[in-house]
Design a protein around this motif. Structure first.
Motif, mmCIF file in Angstrom:
data_model
loop_
_atom_site.group_PDB
_atom_site.id
_atom_site.type_symbol
_atom_site.label_atom_id
_atom_site.label_comp_id
_atom_site.label_asym_id
_atom_site.label_seq_id
_atom_site.Cartn_x
_atom_site.Cartn_y
_atom_site.Cartn_z
ATOM 1 N N ALA A 262 0.830 -1.210 0.000
ATOM 2 C CA ALA A 262 0.000 0.000 0.000
ATOM 3 C C ALA A 262 0.860 1.253 0.000
ATOM 4 C CB ALA A 262 -0.932 -0.011 1.210
ATOM 5 N N LEU A 263 1.925 1.242 0.763
ATOM 6 C CA LEU A 263 2.798 2.408 0.851
ATOM 7 C C LEU A 263 3.559 2.639 -0.451
ATOM 8 C CD1 LEU A 263 4.207 1.947 4.478
ATOM 9 C CD2 LEU A 263 2.484 3.583 3.691
ATOM 10 N N MET A 264 3.906 1.560 -1.140
ATOM 11 C CA MET A 264 4.599 1.708 -2.417
ATOM 12 C C MET A 264 3.672 2.298 -3.479
ATOM 13 S SD MET A 264 7.654 0.999 -1.890
ATOM 14 C CE MET A 264 8.181 1.128 -3.593
ATOM 15 N N GLU A 265 2.393 1.940 -3.427
ATOM 16 C CA GLU A 265 1.419 2.524 -4.354
ATOM 17 C C GLU A 265 1.372 4.035 -4.166
ATOM 18 O OE1 GLU A 265 -0.536 1.498 -6.741
ATOM 19 O OE2 GLU A 265 -0.140 -0.653 -6.707
ATOM 20 N N ARG A 266 1.299 4.469 -2.904
ATOM 21 C CA ARG A 266 1.258 5.894 -2.593
ATOM 22 C C ARG A 266 2.533 6.596 -3.049
ATOM 23 N NH1 ARG A 266 -0.192 6.335 3.510
ATOM 24 N NH2 ARG A 266 -0.953 4.217 3.313
ATOM 25 N N PHE A 267 3.658 5.914 -2.863
ATOM 26 C CA PHE A 267 4.951 6.476 -3.246
ATOM 27 C C PHE A 267 4.997 6.746 -4.751
ATOM 28 C CE2 PHE A 267 9.206 5.168 -4.922
ATOM 29 C CZ PHE A 267 9.905 6.314 -4.567
ATOM 30 N N LEU A 268 4.570 5.791 -5.547
ATOM 31 C CA LEU A 268 4.629 5.945 -6.994
ATOM 32 C C LEU A 268 3.679 7.035 -7.491
ATOM 33 C CD1 LEU A 268 4.847 2.184 -8.033
ATOM 34 C CD2 LEU A 268 6.699 3.851 -7.931
ATOM 35 N N HIS A 269 2.543 7.159 -6.818
ATOM 36 C CA HIS A 269 1.567 8.176 -7.225
ATOM 37 C C HIS A 269 1.991 9.582 -6.798
ATOM 38 C CE1 HIS A 269 -0.888 5.071 -8.702
ATOM 39 N NE2 HIS A 269 -1.520 4.735 -7.587
ATOM 40 N N SER A 270 3.011 9.678 -5.979
ATOM 41 C CA SER A 270 3.434 10.987 -5.465
ATOM 42 C C SER A 270 4.212 11.795 -6.495
ATOM 43 C CB SER A 270 4.299 10.804 -4.203
ATOM 44 O OG SER A 270 5.577 10.241 -4.537
ATOM 45 N N ASN A 271 4.663 11.145 -7.582
ATOM 46 C CA ASN A 271 5.484 11.840 -8.573
ATOM 47 C C ASN A 271 5.258 11.209 -9.948
ATOM 48 O OD1 ASN A 271 7.860 12.457 -10.260
ATOM 49 N ND2 ASN A 271 8.725 13.364 -8.400
ATOM 50 N N PRO A 272 4.823 11.998 -10.937
ATOM 51 C CA PRO A 272 4.565 11.440 -12.276
ATOM 52 C C PRO A 272 5.780 10.740 -12.869
ATOM 53 C CG PRO A 272 3.706 13.676 -12.099
ATOM 54 C CD PRO A 272 4.520 13.436 -10.863
ATOM 55 N N GLY A 273 6.974 11.235 -12.562
ATOM 56 C CA GLY A 273 8.189 10.622 -13.079
ATOM 57 C C GLY A 273 8.383 9.210 -12.562
ATOM 58 N N LEU A 274 7.972 8.975 -11.325
ATOM 59 C CA LEU A 274 8.086 7.641 -10.741
ATOM 60 C C LEU A 274 7.129 6.675 -11.430
ATOM 61 C CD1 LEU A 274 8.282 8.530 -6.934
ATOM 62 C CD2 LEU A 274 10.147 7.705 -8.368
ATOM 63 N N GLU A 275 5.900 7.129 -11.675
ATOM 64 C CA GLU A 275 4.903 6.262 -12.306
ATOM 65 C C GLU A 275 5.329 5.835 -13.706
ATOM 66 O OE1 GLU A 275 0.476 6.886 -11.012
ATOM 67 O OE2 GLU A 275 1.320 8.847 -11.487
#
Length: 472
Positions: free
Chosen positions: A360-373
């Motif tokens: 769940a925390l990794m999902e939030r992390f990736l959504h925090s920055n378009p570059g990460l997604e």
């Protein structure tokens, strides 16, 4: 002596049996002797020990910490490998700051443990316990493990080696009559260790794939990783033949609870990618927020860049990566992410980044920055182990330690892991929980055997039902 590296492939724990077990054997022997003596009587005969107002075990471990710190600071830098060596060996939680706080006097003075162990030798001699050579054993351990400590980073700094040699020579001179004749053992770094890196690099792709597929459990992970490897191999073949192919990101997200083998799989993947020809070096660099984020503006970019440079040609594994994404204006995690994203773009041909953490925390992390997604679009989920798999991991640890279980102990272990899975929390520790359980059981065995006078090899190598009751 087994000179191989022992890696538990499922909980990520690792130790160099060469030297690590050797020193632990010496310390265990000395501490075993101490525990079998009447401590009050011991202190009456040993005023130096009595004056310390603490246990001999604490005295010895504190001195070893200062000794390794002295060697580590020989080049002015305490590396991750050096810090991990100290903490694994001493079963401690020291930080770099703890080491840097030490004064020159604290790390260069005569270790008080030698004076205490000399008293112990004299005490034992007065009772005709002629086999006791505690002071000697500690000195030879200092000499041997000091050499081994110097090589934990894979090379040998001549200046640090000179510092080590000077220290040992000075220590031997100060000990004087404390020591008795050498026992003829050649305490040098074995040739096998010096050639270890070359031996590791000579493993074939098939051997690494076989190691991956032999891991306990992780069936879905192994299937996904094998598919990924097949994809990479075909892309590499197309590239070599000049066939146009769409761009593809090879950066990965490993999600799952702790102790599910994420680091182990990442390490194998780095070696496999190297054998395929995708990565130039094929090593793994592990880090987390503390290794990337600094305390003031500008420091974070420098720290992150240093870690990235270290990982070039291999895989950068960032554990608990979600901790980099903070909503606080005073947090520099965003600076680390921005530096990381730029490096991933600039070095996409020879750097792979794997971010790991709770799902769940990794999902939030990736959504925090378009570059990460956009860069992390491949996910591998590490499921919790079943009770049967946990039992198999426990038995692997026992096998590596040359331990077997009696019938009642074996049944207890099976039921224990079954109950563990039935009542596990959302953040279940998996392989780490097994490691903790294993260490508690072997400690219970040691406490059971210590009061005995004659201990057989069979007793030393057997865990009984009684040893498991520590958990109740």
């Amino acid at each position: 002596m087994d000179n191989s590296k022992v890696n538990c492939p499922n909980c990520g724990s690792k130790t160099e049996k060469l030297g690590m077990d050797y020193l632990k054997g010496h310390l265990s022997g000395m501490l075993f002797l101490i525990r079998t003596l009447d401590i009050d009587l011991l202190k009456d005969y040993c005023p130096q020990i009595k004056s310390q107002n603490t246990s001999l075990e604490v005295i010895i471990l504190d001195d070893l910490f200062r000794y390794f710190s002295f060697l580590g600071l020989g080049d002015g830098v305490i590396t991750d490998n050096e810090l991990n060596f100290i903490n694994e060996l001493l079963v401690s939680y020291y930080t770099r700051e703890d080491i840097l706080k030490l004064t020159d006097a604290e790390i260069e003075d005569m270790p008080v443990s030698f004076e205490c162990l000399h008293e112990l030798d004299e005490f034992a001699k007065s009772f005709d316990m002629t086999g006791v050579r505690a002071c000697n054993e500690l000195f030879y351990s200092y000499r041997f493990l000091g050499k081994f400590f110097l090589t934990v980073d894979g090379d040998l700094n001549p200046e640090v080696l000179e510092k080590y040699s000077s220290y040992i020579k000075g220590l031997e001179g100060r000990l004087g009559d404390y020591l008795i004749e050498d026992d003829g053992i050649d305490y040098v770094i074995p040739k096998e260790f010096e050639e270890k890196k070359e031996v590791e690099e000579s493993h074939s792709l098939d051997e690494y794939l076989d190691e991956l597929n032999k891991l306990i459990g992780l069936e879905k992970v192994k299937k996904d990783v094998n598919s990924l490897i097949n994809l990479v191999q075909i892309r590499k073949l197309r590239e070599e033949r000049g066939i146009t192919q769409p761009p593809m990101s090879l950066h990965l997200v490993f999600s799952g609870n702790p102790g599910t083998g994420k680091t182990t799989v990442a390490r194998l993947l780095s070696k496999i990618y190297h054998e395929i020809g995708l990565l130039s070096k094929g090593h793994l660099v592990e880090t987390d927020r503390s290794g990337l984020v600094g305390g003031y503006v500008g420091q974070t970019a420098i720290k992150t860049s240093e870690v990235i440079n270290e990982a070039m040609g291999g895989i950068l594994f960032i554990d608990e990566a979600y901790s980099l994404a903070s909503t606080s204006e005073n947090d520099y995690g965003k600076e680390a992410i921005d530096t990381l994203l730029k490096a991933m773009e600039d070095h996409r041909d020879d750097l792979i980044v794997i971010v790991a953490g709770y799902p769940a925390l990794m999902e939030r992390f990736l959504h925090s920055n378009p570059g990460l997604e956009s860069r992390f679009n491949k996910f591998i989920y590490f499921e919790d182990y079943t009770d049967t798999e946990l039992y198999e991991i426990f038995m692997l640890m026992c096998s590596e330690a040359n331990l077997s279980l009696d019938e009642a102990g074996d049944e207890y272990a099976r039921q224990y892991f079954k109950k563990m899975c039935e009542h596990k929390s959302d953040n279940f520790a998996n392989g780490r929980a097994v490691r903790n359980f294993f260490e508690e059981v072997i400690t219970a065995q040691a406490n059971r055997l210590a009061p005995q006078t004659d201990i057989t090899d069979e007793e030393l190598n057997t865990l009984t039902y009684e040893d498991f009751l520590v958990e109740e």
